[in-house]
Design an enzyme around this catalytic site. Structure first.
Site, mmCIF file in Angstrom:
data_model
loop_
_atom_site.group_PDB
_atom_site.id
_atom_site.type_symbol
_atom_site.label_atom_id
_atom_site.label_comp_id
_atom_site.label_asym_id
_atom_site.label_seq_id
_atom_site.Cartn_x
_atom_site.Cartn_y
_atom_site.Cartn_z
ATOM 1 N N ARG A 53 0.960 -1.264 -0.118
ATOM 2 C CA ARG A 53 0.026 -0.130 0.085
ATOM 3 C C ARG A 53 0.948 1.224 -0.064
ATOM 4 O O ARG A 53 2.200 1.218 0.163
ATOM 5 C CB ARG A 53 -1.058 -0.136 1.272
ATOM 6 C CG ARG A 53 -0.050 -0.521 2.489
ATOM 7 C CD ARG A 53 -0.671 0.353 3.678
ATOM 8 N NE ARG A 53 -0.537 1.849 3.639
ATOM 9 C CZ ARG A 53 0.515 2.407 3.710
ATOM 10 N NH1 ARG A 53 1.576 1.651 4.083
ATOM 11 N NH2 ARG A 53 0.475 3.737 3.741
ATOM 12 N N ARG A 96 -6.789 -0.607 -7.567
ATOM 13 C CA ARG A 96 -6.568 0.370 -6.623
ATOM 14 C C ARG A 96 -7.074 1.698 -7.523
ATOM 15 O O ARG A 96 -5.885 2.257 -8.097
ATOM 16 C CB ARG A 96 -5.569 0.778 -5.921
ATOM 17 C CG ARG A 96 -5.118 -0.231 -4.669
ATOM 18 C CD ARG A 96 -6.277 -0.460 -3.719
ATOM 19 N NE ARG A 96 -6.555 0.519 -2.823
ATOM 20 C CZ ARG A 96 -5.877 0.961 -1.781
ATOM 21 N NH1 ARG A 96 -4.941 -0.081 -1.428
ATOM 22 N NH2 ARG A 96 -6.185 2.226 -1.232
ATOM 23 N N ASP A 240 -2.240 10.681 -2.431
ATOM 24 C CA ASP A 240 -2.478 9.552 -3.462
ATOM 25 C C ASP A 240 -2.868 10.301 -4.911
ATOM 26 O O ASP A 240 -2.590 9.418 -5.840
ATOM 27 C CB ASP A 240 -3.576 8.729 -3.124
ATOM 28 C CG ASP A 240 -3.176 7.976 -1.966
ATOM 29 O OD1 ASP A 240 -2.856 6.561 -2.235
ATOM 30 O OD2 ASP A 240 -3.138 8.259 -0.868
ATOM 31 N N ASN A 250 -5.992 12.030 -0.336
ATOM 32 C CA ASN A 250 -5.208 11.332 0.644
ATOM 33 C C ASN A 250 -6.032 10.571 1.558
ATOM 34 O O ASN A 250 -7.465 10.408 1.412
ATOM 35 C CB ASN A 250 -4.264 12.211 1.506
ATOM 36 C CG ASN A 250 -2.998 11.599 2.178
ATOM 37 O OD1 ASN A 250 -2.375 10.670 1.427
ATOM 38 N ND2 ASN A 250 -2.995 11.737 3.288
ATOM 39 N N LYS A 251 -5.344 9.685 2.546
ATOM 40 C CA LYS A 251 -6.274 8.687 3.247
ATOM 41 C C LYS A 251 -7.207 9.498 4.271
ATOM 42 O O LYS A 251 -7.182 10.626 4.486
ATOM 43 C CB LYS A 251 -5.020 8.108 4.420
ATOM 44 C CG LYS A 251 -5.741 7.236 5.317
ATOM 45 C CD LYS A 251 -6.372 6.129 4.799
ATOM 46 C CE LYS A 251 -5.446 5.267 3.807
ATOM 47 N NZ LYS A 251 -6.410 4.228 3.194
#
Length: 352
Positions: A53, A96, A240, A250-251
């Site tokens: 990841r 993903r 990301d 992002n997360k």
């Protein structure tokens, strides 16, 4: 020049020549198991299952997945290889959808194949290795650029995992933190636990521990209260995807940290290689946000913690508007207070 090597001891992706070895990040920190991928479908599954990841590491793994797919082909020329490898690359790309580095790495592998000529397998191997090496060099350079923005004596907060586990090594946001510690700019590091997969609790603080960097873990919900105390001067996160106007995917949880930072007068830094910048996407509103299974919220480690019949909404990423970002740090320079004009200026000056 400071030697950062003592803060760079972990590797998540290793190509052996015939297989891809992936440090299983679902098992850390209590077990350092390796998943061995022998073909492209195993690589795609590992990306999908979060064995590997982090946007740069996903791109690197995908590049090596193309190599494995190419090595499995028989005696074919470059034209036949292009046709045969396209379905494999499509399966990797679908693993993903949010991380732009995945599609970027696959585009590089396609271009390498387009110009390969007779020895196309060697060209694919060389391109995957170049993607990996360039990422490590970029991370170390970004670490230096980002650390230079942090005043000596600062405390910092980070979210998710953006270190060697998420990259070829050293890390993006965690690379800035590593460099800041090495340069004695950072006194204390705080890490959010990062629900529901606990990347901060399981991975980030473990990584820092391997390098001898003390870190303090906090619950995601404690961040605003920590900022209220006044010692944290920067929030440092990865990305990301960064869009043409400077919005940042992002997360999940990053957006609320940026809001809290703005309220408390804390600076907000995004650290990502230029491959994460997607100038073809105008704004964060156009980003496909990956939704994962509700079961990830309804329990942990196979043990259900929520009553039966409860629904859950589980987006993996959120989008932070550019106006909440103080600096985007790339290996090709820093973009201060990003917006569409500054992003375009950076692109003209540093990328072309």
């Amino acid at each position: 020049m400071i030697d950062y090597s003592r803060y760079d001891r972990v590797r998540a992706v290793a190509f052996t020549g015939s297989t891809l070895e992936l440090l299983d990040q679902r098992r850390l920190p209590f077990a350092q198991d390796t998943v061995v991928a022998r073909d492209v479908d195993a690589v795609a599954q590992a990306i999908r299952d979060l064995v590997v990841r982090g946007a740069p590491a996903i791109g690197i793994a995908a590049a090596w997945g193309v190599v494995l797919a190419g090595d499995a082909l028989g005696d074919v020329d470059a034209d036949a290889a292009r046709t045969a490898l396209e379905p494999a690359m499509a399966r990797l790309n679908a693993a993903r959808p949010t991380a732009v580095n995945l599609a970027w790495a696959l585009r590089r592998m396609r271009r390498a194949l387009d110009i390969a000529g007779g020895d196309w397998r060697a060209r694919l191997h060389a391109e995957a290795r170049a993607i990996e090496r360039e990422d490590l060099a970029a991370n170390r350079h970004m670490g230096h650029l980002g650390a230079a923005l942090i005043e000596p004596g600062s405390d910092v907060l980070t979210h998710c995992n953006t270190g060697s586990l998420a990259t070829a090594g050293f890390g993006t946001a965690l690379g800035v933190i590593r460099a800041g510690v090495a340069e004695r700019r950072i006194d204390n590091v705080y890490a959010c636990e990062t629900r529901p997969w606990l990347q901060g609790a399981r991975l980030t603080v473990w990584e820092l521990q391997q390098d001898g960097i003390p870190a303090t873990l906090i619950a995601d919900s404690a961040a605003s209260y920590l900022l209220h105390g006044g010692r944290v001067k920067w929030i440092v996160v990865g990305a990301d995807r960064i869009t043409a106007n400077g919005d940042v995917a992002n997360k999940i949880g990053t957006y609320q940290l940026a809001i809290a930072a703005k309220y408390h007068g804390v600076k907000f830094m995004v650290v990502a290689p230029s491959s994460t910048v997607d100038m073809d996407t105008a704004s964060g509103a156009q980003i496909e946000i990956e939704l994962r299974e509700a079961n990830e919220l309804l329990g942990y480690a196979g043990q259900r913690t929520v009553a039966e019949g409860i629904a859950a909404w589980n987006p993996v990423f959120d989008v932070t508007p550019a106006e909440l970002v103080d600096a985007i740090v790339t290996e090709r320079g820093v973009i201060h207070r990003p917006d569409a004009a500054r992003m375009a200026e950076w692109m003209r000056a540093h990328v072309g």
